[in-house]
Write a protein that holds these residues in place. Sequence first.
Motif, PDB file in Angstrom:
ATOM      1  N   TYR A  92       9.220  33.074 -17.067  1.00 28.67           N
ATOM      2  CA  TYR A  92       9.724  31.810 -17.621  1.00 28.67           C
ATOM      3  C   TYR A  92       8.795  30.664 -17.242  1.00 28.67           C
ATOM      4  CZ  TYR A  92      13.433  28.685 -19.308  1.00 28.67           C
ATOM      5  OH  TYR A  92      14.175  27.766 -20.015  1.00 28.67           O
ATOM      6  N   ARG A  93       8.414  30.593 -15.967  1.00 35.89           N
ATOM      7  CA  ARG A  93       7.521  29.519 -15.523  1.00 35.89           C
ATOM      8  C   ARG A  93       6.164  29.625 -16.203  1.00 35.89           C
ATOM      9  NH1 ARG A  93      10.238  30.457 -10.433  1.00 35.89           N
ATOM     10  NH2 ARG A  93       8.641  31.999  -9.867  1.00 35.89           N
ATOM     11  N   ARG A  94       5.696  30.851 -16.401  1.00 37.46           N
ATOM     12  CA  ARG A  94       4.393  31.046 -17.039  1.00 37.46           C
ATOM     13  C   ARG A  94       4.395  30.497 -18.469  1.00 37.46           C
ATOM     14  NH1 ARG A  94       2.130  36.848 -19.235  1.00 37.46           N
ATOM     15  NH2 ARG A  94       0.429  35.979 -20.477  1.00 37.46           N
ATOM     16  N   TRP A  95       5.460  30.759 -19.205  1.00 37.53           N
ATOM     17  CA  TRP A  95       5.494  30.384 -20.615  1.00 37.53           C
ATOM     18  C   TRP A  95       5.967  28.952 -20.860  1.00 37.53           C
ATOM     19  CZ3 TRP A  95       3.263  32.573 -24.666  1.00 37.53           C
ATOM     20  CH2 TRP A  95       2.844  33.900 -24.557  1.00 37.53           C
ATOM     21  N   PHE A  96       6.827  28.427 -19.985  1.00 34.52           N
ATOM     22  CA  PHE A  96       7.454  27.135 -20.263  1.00 34.52           C
ATOM     23  C   PHE A  96       7.174  26.060 -19.216  1.00 34.52           C
ATOM     24  CE2 PHE A  96      10.295  30.564 -21.877  1.00 34.52           C
ATOM     25  CZ  PHE A  96       9.960  30.437 -23.214  1.00 34.52           C
ATOM     26  N   SER A  97       6.480  26.436 -18.137  1.00 30.76           N
ATOM     27  CA  SER A  97       6.114  25.475 -17.090  1.00 30.76           C
ATOM     28  C   SER A  97       7.325  24.729 -16.545  1.00 30.76           C
ATOM     29  CB  SER A  97       5.076  24.475 -17.617  1.00 30.76           C
ATOM     30  OG  SER A  97       3.917  25.140 -18.054  1.00 30.76           O
ATOM     31  N   ARG A  98       8.410  25.442 -16.398  1.00 25.97           N
ATOM     32  CA  ARG A  98       9.627  24.868 -15.842  1.00 25.97           C
ATOM     33  C   ARG A  98      10.470  25.990 -15.239  1.00 25.97           C
ATOM     34  NH1 ARG A  98      12.744  22.923 -21.259  1.00 25.97           N
ATOM     35  NH2 ARG A  98      10.629  22.315 -21.853  1.00 25.97           N
ATOM     36  N   GLU A  99      11.482  25.607 -14.467  1.00 30.15           N
ATOM     37  CA  GLU A  99      12.371  26.602 -13.882  1.00 30.15           C
ATOM     38  C   GLU A  99      13.378  27.074 -14.933  1.00 30.15           C
ATOM     39  OE1 GLU A  99      12.182  28.035 -10.813  1.00 30.15           O
ATOM     40  OE2 GLU A  99      10.279  26.935 -10.752  1.00 30.15           O
ATOM     41  N   PRO A 100      13.761  28.350 -14.889  1.00 30.47           N
ATOM     42  CA  PRO A 100      14.723  28.857 -15.873  1.00 30.47           C
ATOM     43  C   PRO A 100      16.103  28.244 -15.693  1.00 30.47           C
ATOM     44  CG  PRO A 100      14.276  30.521 -14.199  1.00 30.47           C
ATOM     45  CD  PRO A 100      13.295  29.412 -13.973  1.00 30.47           C
ATOM     46  N   LEU A 101      16.818  28.129 -16.801  1.00 24.85           N
ATOM     47  CA  LEU A 101      18.192  27.646 -16.766  1.00 24.85           C
ATOM     48  C   LEU A 101      19.124  28.766 -16.308  1.00 24.85           C
ATOM     49  CD1 LEU A 101      18.218  25.753 -20.184  1.00 24.85           C
ATOM     50  CD2 LEU A 101      17.979  24.753 -17.904  1.00 24.85           C
ATOM     51  N   PRO A 102      20.228  28.437 -15.663  1.00 30.59           N
ATOM     52  CA  PRO A 102      21.186  29.467 -15.238  1.00 30.59           C
ATOM     53  C   PRO A 102      21.719  30.247 -16.439  1.00 30.59           C
ATOM     54  CG  PRO A 102      21.674  27.362 -14.196  1.00 30.59           C
ATOM     55  CD  PRO A 102      20.647  27.081 -15.261  1.00 30.59           C
ATOM     56  N   LEU A 103      21.943  31.544 -16.217  1.00 34.97           N
ATOM     57  CA  LEU A 103      22.419  32.408 -17.285  1.00 34.97           C
ATOM     58  C   LEU A 103      23.730  33.084 -16.882  1.00 34.97           C
ATOM     59  CD1 LEU A 103      19.082  34.210 -18.253  1.00 34.97           C
ATOM     60  CD2 LEU A 103      20.249  32.437 -19.588  1.00 34.97           C
ATOM     61  N   PRO A 104      24.685  33.173 -17.793  1.00 32.83           N
ATOM     62  CA  PRO A 104      25.908  33.941 -17.522  1.00 32.83           C
ATOM     63  C   PRO A 104      25.639  35.428 -17.692  1.00 32.83           C
ATOM     64  CG  PRO A 104      25.986  33.103 -19.737  1.00 32.83           C
ATOM     65  CD  PRO A 104      24.709  32.570 -19.139  1.00 32.83           C
ATOM     66  N   THR A 105      26.510  36.252 -17.159  1.00 32.36           N
ATOM     67  CA  THR A 105      26.362  37.702 -17.379  1.00 32.36           C
ATOM     68  C   THR A 105      26.922  38.120 -18.724  1.00 32.36           C
ATOM     69  OG1 THR A 105      28.445  38.074 -16.187  1.00 32.36           O
ATOM     70  CG2 THR A 105      26.392  38.215 -14.922  1.00 32.36           C
ATOM     71  N   THR A 106      27.783  37.288 -19.303  1.00 30.62           N
ATOM     72  CA  THR A 106      28.337  37.531 -20.642  1.00 30.62           C
ATOM     73  C   THR A 106      28.208  36.242 -21.450  1.00 30.62           C
ATOM     74  OG1 THR A 106      29.946  39.119 -19.787  1.00 30.62           O
ATOM     75  CG2 THR A 106      30.369  38.193 -21.966  1.00 30.62           C
ATOM     76  N   ALA A 107      27.775  36.372 -22.690  1.00 24.65           N
ATOM     77  CA  ALA A 107      27.648  35.187 -23.535  1.00 24.65           C
ATOM     78  C   ALA A 107      29.022  34.554 -23.763  1.00 24.65           C
ATOM     79  CB  ALA A 107      27.031  35.565 -24.878  1.00 24.65           C
ATOM     80  N   PRO A 108      29.143  33.234 -23.580  1.00 23.75           N
ATOM     81  CA  PRO A 108      30.434  32.569 -23.812  1.00 23.75           C
ATOM     82  C   PRO A 108      31.022  32.842 -25.184  1.00 23.75           C
ATOM     83  CG  PRO A 108      28.902  31.081 -22.722  1.00 23.75           C
ATOM     84  CD  PRO A 108      28.113  32.305 -23.075  1.00 23.75           C
ATOM     85  N   ALA A 109      30.157  33.050 -26.186  1.00 25.56           N
ATOM     86  CA  ALA A 109      30.645  33.309 -27.542  1.00 25.56           C
ATOM     87  C   ALA A 109      31.433  34.600 -27.644  1.00 25.56           C
ATOM     88  CB  ALA A 109      29.473  33.348 -28.519  1.00 25.56           C
TER      89      ALA A 109
END
Length: 262
Positions: A242-259
Amino acid sequence: MSVVGFTQRWVLCCLLLTACATNPSGSDGKTLIVATDPTFPPFESQAPGGVVGFDMDLMRAVAAEAGLSVTFKSLPFDGILGALQAGTADAAISTITITPERAKVVSFTRPYYKSGLAITVREADKTIHSTDDLANKTIAVNIGTVGAMRATTIPGAKVLTFDSGPQQFQELINGRADAVLNDAMITEFALRTGAVKGVRITGQWLTEEYWGIAVAPRSPKLAVLDQALATVISKGIYAKLYRRWFSREPLPLPTTAPALAP
């Protein structure tokens, strides 16, 4: 495209792909045939040496954790889910938003990316700020995407659909469309790199979306890929990519999509 239209198109794709398929994909058991539409940089794009992008690097890392290798198969976005059902691909990674409608025809791993839908307009346009302002306007979208589905809900809107990401922006730049509904991160990258000029994102993200790796329903590969993705995240490999491609820290991710939450 409406949910009904999306479902009808998916059924047609399945029938056509089933008729053409002669051998199951990944026949050696150690190679994943992964479908993608390489028109969404920086996530997937075509380069002289093959398909490159964040999604490609992540898919290779996930496959390596699972003891598998990857062969990428380029397809139009609206043909990807049908390829999974027809057995001509084992998995798909292509900025695919996890939605209840798609979850009826394919299965998803845990989310691997957080993004959202955004409105893009020409730089000089000061009249469009939200979806309310898109009523009776001409909107360009990529066929089969969440943006396409959202556009059909806007009263009086004329929706122009295209097979690749760059085409929708060209329609906007040329004045044949009033706005583009597209993934915010893809648009931001195109603006930052100069791939698209003369346009801007207006307002805030319209949605909060999560992307997943897709497989055929009840595929035994789902559990394998889901566990491998969890390992890639826990080991810090995901954050490094993520840092390599976007030059930022990744956003938190849930284990299941809210949708898909009950």
